[in-house]
Scaffold this motif. Structure first.
Motif, PDB file in Angstrom:
ATOM      1  N   ASP A  76       0.809  -1.221   0.000  1.00 19.04           N
ATOM      2  CA  ASP A  76       0.000   0.000   0.000  1.00 19.04           C
ATOM      3  C   ASP A  76       0.840   1.268   0.000  1.00 19.04           C
ATOM      4  O   ASP A  76       0.427   2.287  -0.536  1.00 19.04           O
ATOM      5  CB  ASP A  76      -0.938   0.025   1.216  1.00 19.04           C
ATOM      6  CG  ASP A  76      -1.955  -1.096   1.177  1.00 19.04           C
ATOM      7  OD1 ASP A  76      -2.153  -1.692   0.100  1.00 19.04           O
ATOM      8  OD2 ASP A  76      -2.545  -1.382   2.234  1.00 19.04           O
ATOM      9  N   ASP A  77       2.018   1.206   0.605  1.00 20.10           N
ATOM     10  CA  ASP A  77       2.865   2.402   0.696  1.00 20.10           C
ATOM     11  C   ASP A  77       3.958   2.428  -0.375  1.00 20.10           C
ATOM     12  O   ASP A  77       4.865   3.251  -0.324  1.00 20.10           O
ATOM     13  CB  ASP A  77       3.496   2.501   2.084  1.00 20.10           C
ATOM     14  CG  ASP A  77       4.411   1.331   2.417  1.00 20.10           C
ATOM     15  OD1 ASP A  77       4.352   0.301   1.720  1.00 20.10           O
ATOM     16  OD2 ASP A  77       5.186   1.450   3.383  1.00 20.10           O
ATOM     17  N   ALA A  78       3.872   1.527  -1.352  1.00 21.46           N
ATOM     18  CA  ALA A  78       4.899   1.471  -2.406  1.00 21.46           C
ATOM     19  C   ALA A  78       4.816   2.715  -3.289  1.00 21.46           C
ATOM     20  O   ALA A  78       3.729   3.172  -3.632  1.00 21.46           O
ATOM     21  CB  ALA A  78       4.714   0.218  -3.252  1.00 21.46           C
ATOM     22  N   PRO A  79       5.966   3.292  -3.648  1.00 26.72           N
ATOM     23  CA  PRO A  79       5.987   4.512  -4.466  1.00 26.72           C
ATOM     24  C   PRO A  79       5.783   4.205  -5.949  1.00 26.72           C
ATOM     25  O   PRO A  79       5.766   3.054  -6.372  1.00 26.72           O
ATOM     26  CB  PRO A  79       7.402   5.051  -4.229  1.00 26.72           C
ATOM     27  CG  PRO A  79       8.216   3.813  -4.012  1.00 26.72           C
ATOM     28  CD  PRO A  79       7.310   2.858  -3.278  1.00 26.72           C
ATOM     29  N   GLU A  80       5.637   5.242  -6.719  1.00 26.37           N
ATOM     30  CA  GLU A  80       5.619   5.142  -8.188  1.00 26.37           C
ATOM     31  C   GLU A  80       6.931   5.714  -8.688  1.00 26.37           C
ATOM     32  O   GLU A  80       7.301   6.801  -8.276  1.00 26.37           O
ATOM     33  CB  GLU A  80       4.463   5.950  -8.769  1.00 26.37           C
ATOM     34  CG  GLU A  80       3.105   5.351  -8.517  1.00 26.37           C
ATOM     35  CD  GLU A  80       2.834   4.096  -9.340  1.00 26.37           C
ATOM     36  OE1 GLU A  80       3.409   3.966 -10.440  1.00 26.37           O
ATOM     37  OE2 GLU A  80       2.078   3.244  -8.866  1.00 26.37           O
ATOM     38  N   PRO A  81       7.701   5.079  -9.534  1.00 19.31           N
ATOM     39  CA  PRO A  81       7.521   3.695  -9.946  1.00 19.31           C
ATOM     40  C   PRO A  81       7.872   2.751  -8.805  1.00 19.31           C
ATOM     41  O   PRO A  81       8.626   3.099  -7.893  1.00 19.31           O
ATOM     42  CB  PRO A  81       8.491   3.527 -11.111  1.00 19.31           C
ATOM     43  CG  PRO A  81       9.581   4.493 -10.829  1.00 19.31           C
ATOM     44  CD  PRO A  81       8.917   5.666 -10.136  1.00 19.31           C
ATOM     45  N   PHE A  82       7.368   1.550  -8.879  1.00 14.91           N
ATOM     46  CA  PHE A  82       7.533   0.550  -7.835  1.00 14.91           C
ATOM     47  C   PHE A  82       8.511  -0.522  -8.308  1.00 14.91           C
ATOM     48  O   PHE A  82       8.348  -1.081  -9.388  1.00 14.91           O
ATOM     49  CB  PHE A  82       6.179  -0.067  -7.511  1.00 14.91           C
ATOM     50  CG  PHE A  82       6.224  -1.240  -6.578  1.00 14.91           C
ATOM     51  CD1 PHE A  82       6.738  -1.115  -5.300  1.00 14.91           C
ATOM     52  CD2 PHE A  82       5.742  -2.466  -6.972  1.00 14.91           C
ATOM     53  CE1 PHE A  82       6.777  -2.196  -4.430  1.00 14.91           C
ATOM     54  CE2 PHE A  82       5.773  -3.553  -6.113  1.00 14.91           C
ATOM     55  CZ  PHE A  82       6.285  -3.409  -4.842  1.00 14.91           C
ATOM     56  N   TYR A  83       9.544  -0.761  -7.525  1.00  9.54           N
ATOM     57  CA  TYR A  83      10.530  -1.795  -7.842  1.00  9.54           C
ATOM     58  C   TYR A  83      10.423  -2.903  -6.802  1.00  9.54           C
ATOM     59  O   TYR A  83      10.321  -2.632  -5.612  1.00  9.54           O
ATOM     60  CB  TYR A  83      11.957  -1.243  -7.799  1.00  9.54           C
ATOM     61  CG  TYR A  83      12.210  -0.121  -8.766  1.00  9.54           C
ATOM     62  CD1 TYR A  83      12.454  -0.386 -10.107  1.00  9.54           C
ATOM     63  CD2 TYR A  83      12.214   1.202  -8.339  1.00  9.54           C
ATOM     64  CE1 TYR A  83      12.704   0.646 -11.003  1.00  9.54           C
ATOM     65  CE2 TYR A  83      12.467   2.230  -9.234  1.00  9.54           C
ATOM     66  CZ  TYR A  83      12.704   1.950 -10.551  1.00  9.54           C
ATOM     67  OH  TYR A  83      12.951   2.968 -11.429  1.00  9.54           O
ATOM     68  N   TRP A 108      10.971   0.912   0.420  1.00  9.39           N
ATOM     69  CA  TRP A 108      10.964   0.192  -0.851  1.00  9.39           C
ATOM     70  C   TRP A 108      12.205   0.551  -1.657  1.00  9.39           C
ATOM     71  O   TRP A 108      12.767   1.633  -1.493  1.00  9.39           O
ATOM     72  CB  TRP A 108       9.696   0.530  -1.640  1.00  9.39           C
ATOM     73  CG  TRP A 108       8.483  -0.016  -0.963  1.00  9.39           C
ATOM     74  CD1 TRP A 108       7.560   0.682  -0.224  1.00  9.39           C
ATOM     75  CD2 TRP A 108       8.082  -1.380  -0.906  1.00  9.39           C
ATOM     76  NE1 TRP A 108       6.624  -0.171   0.282  1.00  9.39           N
ATOM     77  CE2 TRP A 108       6.914  -1.453  -0.127  1.00  9.39           C
ATOM     78  CE3 TRP A 108       8.608  -2.553  -1.440  1.00  9.39           C
ATOM     79  CZ2 TRP A 108       6.258  -2.643   0.128  1.00  9.39           C
ATOM     80  CZ3 TRP A 108       7.949  -3.749  -1.190  1.00  9.39           C
ATOM     81  CH2 TRP A 108       6.785  -3.782  -0.415  1.00  9.39           C
ATOM     82  N   ARG A 112      14.783   1.974  -4.166  1.00 13.74           N
ATOM     83  CA  ARG A 112      14.808   3.212  -4.949  1.00 13.74           C
ATOM     84  C   ARG A 112      16.029   3.160  -5.862  1.00 13.74           C
ATOM     85  O   ARG A 112      17.060   2.581  -5.508  1.00 13.74           O
ATOM     86  CB  ARG A 112      14.835   4.444  -4.054  1.00 13.74           C
ATOM     87  CG  ARG A 112      16.095   4.609  -3.262  1.00 13.74           C
ATOM     88  CD  ARG A 112      16.018   5.744  -2.243  1.00 13.74           C
ATOM     89  NE  ARG A 112      17.282   5.975  -1.602  1.00 13.74           N
ATOM     90  CZ  ARG A 112      17.824   5.216  -0.659  1.00 13.74           C
ATOM     91  NH1 ARG A 112      17.203   4.147  -0.240  1.00 13.74           N
ATOM     92  NH2 ARG A 112      18.992   5.527  -0.141  1.00 13.74           N
TER      93      ARG A 112
END
Length: 164
Positions: free
Chosen positions: A4-11, A44, A46
């Motif tokens: 749910d807290d993963a950023p865009e873009p998600f790796y 996550w 980066r």
């Protein structure tokens, strides 16, 4: 684990997770594996640049969860603590371009400087009698736990996995 807290873009480092599963299969009872990389326990991956090429940081919380899910005990430590670094030492804090200039200056004096973390004594020893550190301007020294060369040592973690 939720994303749910993963950023865009998600790796998502599926290779790192697969490696943990393989370690769990390979470790004998009582065996220990140590996995080191840069990253964080709760962040996550980066995209960043390390050693002049792009890399992803590591989500150590995900690796620890994968290890525990595979039946291993798992803990995370700072690499500087695992290697028992003396946190009171000063290290060369520099940028890539500044280190390239320092390397060129040393090369002109007949010294090849390796790309490692230098303390004042280590740099003096590396330069020997060919170049006087006191004659080099703009050298910045910081506690090695804060910054060393272009790296932040606290970003480097170790996942220590043991097969019970």
């Amino acid at each position: 684990m939720t994303i749910d807290d993963a950023p865009e873009p998600f790796y998502l480092q599926t290779g790192a997770l697969d490696m943990i599963v393989r370690i769990a299969r390979w470790l004998a009872p009582g065996g220990t594996a140590v996995v080191t990389e840069f990253g964080d326990v709760n962040a996550w991956p980066r995209l960043s640049t390390q050693l002049d090429h792009p890399e992803l940081s590591t989500h150590f919380g995900a690796l620890m969860q994968a290890a525990r899910g595979a039946g291993l005990t798992a803990n995370i430590e700072f690499v500087i603590d695992l290697l028992a670094f003396d946190r009171t030492l000063q290290g060369l804090a520099t940028t890539r371009s500044h280190f390239r200039a320092l390397r060129a200056l040393a090369a002109d004096a007949g010294v090849e400087l390796s790309k490692i973390g230098y303390t004042p004594d280590l740099l003096t020893h590396a330069l020997g009698d060919k170049l006087d550190v006191a004659q080099i301007g703009e050298l910045r020294w910081e506690k090695i736990e804060d910054r060393l060369m272009g790296l932040v040592p606290h970003e480097f973690k170790a996942l220590i996995c043991t097969r019970p």
